[in-house]
Scaffold this motif. Structure first.
Motif, PDB file in Angstrom:
ATOM      1  N   SER A 144      29.129  71.548  56.164  1.00 36.23           N
ATOM      2  CA  SER A 144      28.687  72.923  55.955  1.00 36.23           C
ATOM      3  C   SER A 144      29.802  73.931  56.194  1.00 36.23           C
ATOM      4  O   SER A 144      29.623  75.110  55.978  1.00 36.23           O
ATOM      5  CB  SER A 144      27.511  73.260  56.879  1.00 36.23           C
ATOM      6  N   SER A 198      31.086  74.395  59.209  1.00 44.25           N
ATOM      7  CA  SER A 198      31.053  74.816  60.612  1.00 44.25           C
ATOM      8  C   SER A 198      32.376  74.455  61.267  1.00 44.25           C
ATOM      9  O   SER A 198      32.881  73.338  61.091  1.00 44.25           O
ATOM     10  CB  SER A 198      29.913  74.117  61.359  1.00 44.25           C
ATOM     11  N   GLU A 236      32.359  71.059  63.147  1.00 48.54           N
ATOM     12  CA  GLU A 236      32.258  69.753  62.505  1.00 48.54           C
ATOM     13  C   GLU A 236      33.490  68.878  62.735  1.00 48.54           C
ATOM     14  O   GLU A 236      33.352  67.747  63.205  1.00 48.54           O
ATOM     15  CB  GLU A 236      31.949  69.907  61.015  1.00 48.54           C
ATOM     16  N   ARG A 238      27.101  68.215  58.658  1.00 48.15           N
ATOM     17  CA  ARG A 238      25.809  68.906  58.691  1.00 48.15           C
ATOM     18  C   ARG A 238      24.667  67.989  58.308  1.00 48.15           C
ATOM     19  O   ARG A 238      23.587  68.037  58.891  1.00 48.15           O
ATOM     20  CB  ARG A 238      25.855  70.115  57.738  1.00 48.15           C
ATOM     21  N   VAL A 259      19.459  66.098  58.573  1.00 48.43           N
ATOM     22  CA  VAL A 259      20.245  67.299  58.858  1.00 48.43           C
ATOM     23  C   VAL A 259      20.414  67.404  60.368  1.00 48.43           C
ATOM     24  O   VAL A 259      19.436  67.378  61.122  1.00 48.43           O
ATOM     25  CB  VAL A 259      19.568  68.572  58.294  1.00 48.43           C
ATOM     26  N   THR A 288      21.188  72.160  63.957  1.00 50.82           N
ATOM     27  CA  THR A 288      21.836  73.272  63.274  1.00 50.82           C
ATOM     28  C   THR A 288      21.648  74.546  64.084  1.00 50.82           C
ATOM     29  O   THR A 288      20.533  74.867  64.500  1.00 50.82           O
ATOM     30  CB  THR A 288      21.258  73.421  61.850  1.00 50.82           C
ATOM     31  N   ILE A 310      19.297  79.478  60.578  1.00 53.28           N
ATOM     32  CA  ILE A 310      19.370  78.025  60.675  1.00 53.28           C
ATOM     33  C   ILE A 310      18.712  77.375  59.462  1.00 53.28           C
ATOM     34  O   ILE A 310      19.256  76.432  58.876  1.00 53.28           O
ATOM     35  CB  ILE A 310      18.698  77.546  61.979  1.00 53.28           C
ATOM     36  N   ILE A 338      20.950  77.572  56.447  1.00 51.13           N
ATOM     37  CA  ILE A 338      22.031  76.577  56.511  1.00 51.13           C
ATOM     38  C   ILE A 338      21.489  75.186  56.188  1.00 51.13           C
ATOM     39  O   ILE A 338      22.071  74.440  55.393  1.00 51.13           O
ATOM     40  CB  ILE A 338      22.695  76.583  57.904  1.00 51.13           C
ATOM     41  N   ALA A 339      20.371  74.830  56.805  1.00 55.30           N
ATOM     42  CA  ALA A 339      19.789  73.507  56.598  1.00 55.30           C
ATOM     43  C   ALA A 339      19.342  73.321  55.148  1.00 55.30           C
ATOM     44  O   ALA A 339      19.565  72.252  54.555  1.00 55.30           O
ATOM     45  CB  ALA A 339      18.614  73.297  57.552  1.00 55.30           C
ATOM     46  N   GLU A 367      17.933  75.734  67.957  1.00 55.64           N
ATOM     47  CA  GLU A 367      18.554  74.831  66.993  1.00 55.64           C
ATOM     48  C   GLU A 367      17.444  74.041  66.329  1.00 55.64           C
ATOM     49  O   GLU A 367      16.390  73.825  66.936  1.00 55.64           O
ATOM     50  CB  GLU A 367      19.521  73.841  67.662  1.00 55.64           C
ATOM     51  N   GLU A 427      16.639  70.445  63.747  1.00 57.35           N
ATOM     52  CA  GLU A 427      17.021  69.232  63.036  1.00 57.35           C
ATOM     53  C   GLU A 427      15.950  68.979  61.976  1.00 57.35           C
ATOM     54  O   GLU A 427      14.777  69.292  62.202  1.00 57.35           O
ATOM     55  CB  GLU A 427      17.036  68.012  63.966  1.00 57.35           C
TER      56      GLU A 427
END
Length: 130
Positions: free
Chosen positions: A9, A11, A14, A21, A31, A34, A56, A59-60, A121, A123
């Protein structure tokens, strides 16, 4: 044999941590946890669980799309909060995206995240149709 596809992604964490990601392996897309990281690398929505959850999910969702999936393929989400008493703020953002999809979902409280400005966060796990 299923091939593995790593989806980055961008980040800054990472390469430092050694993760991506999302990973797609066959019909499964997972995923990673995040966080609400903005394009500039800073935290989006400081002090605002709803705004952080929206970021979030953006992004996901982008990671899912890059893996050939969509939110409709999500079967499980995990929502981690530093203060579970504000779960409804995260739930509102979650419900805006998943009201009709209705994946299994767990909300848990954690002591903290890597960045103290992160309040939440998520997932996600998705399974594609055969």
């Amino acid at each position: 044999m299923s091939t593995r596809e790593n989806i980055a992604s961008g980040s800054p964490l990472e390469p430092e941590i050694g993760f991506c990601r999302a990973v797609r392996k066959g019909r499964h897309v997972v995923v990673a946890g995040t966080a609400p990281i903005g394009e500039d690398g800073g935290t989006v929505g400081r002090g605002d669980v709803y705004a952080q959850t929206v970021r979030i999910l953006d992004i996901a969702e982008a990671a899912l799309v890059r893996a050939g999936a969509s939110l409709a393929d999500v079967v499980r989400t995990r929502v981690m909060l530093t203060d579970v008493t504000v779960w409804k703020d995260a739930a509102r953002a979650h419900g805006e995206r998943f009201a009709d999809i209705r994946p299994v979902t767990t909300f848990v409280e954690v002591s903290r995240f890597i960045d103290p400005d992160w309040l939440v966060e998520l997932e996600l796990d998705a399974v594609l149709d055969a």
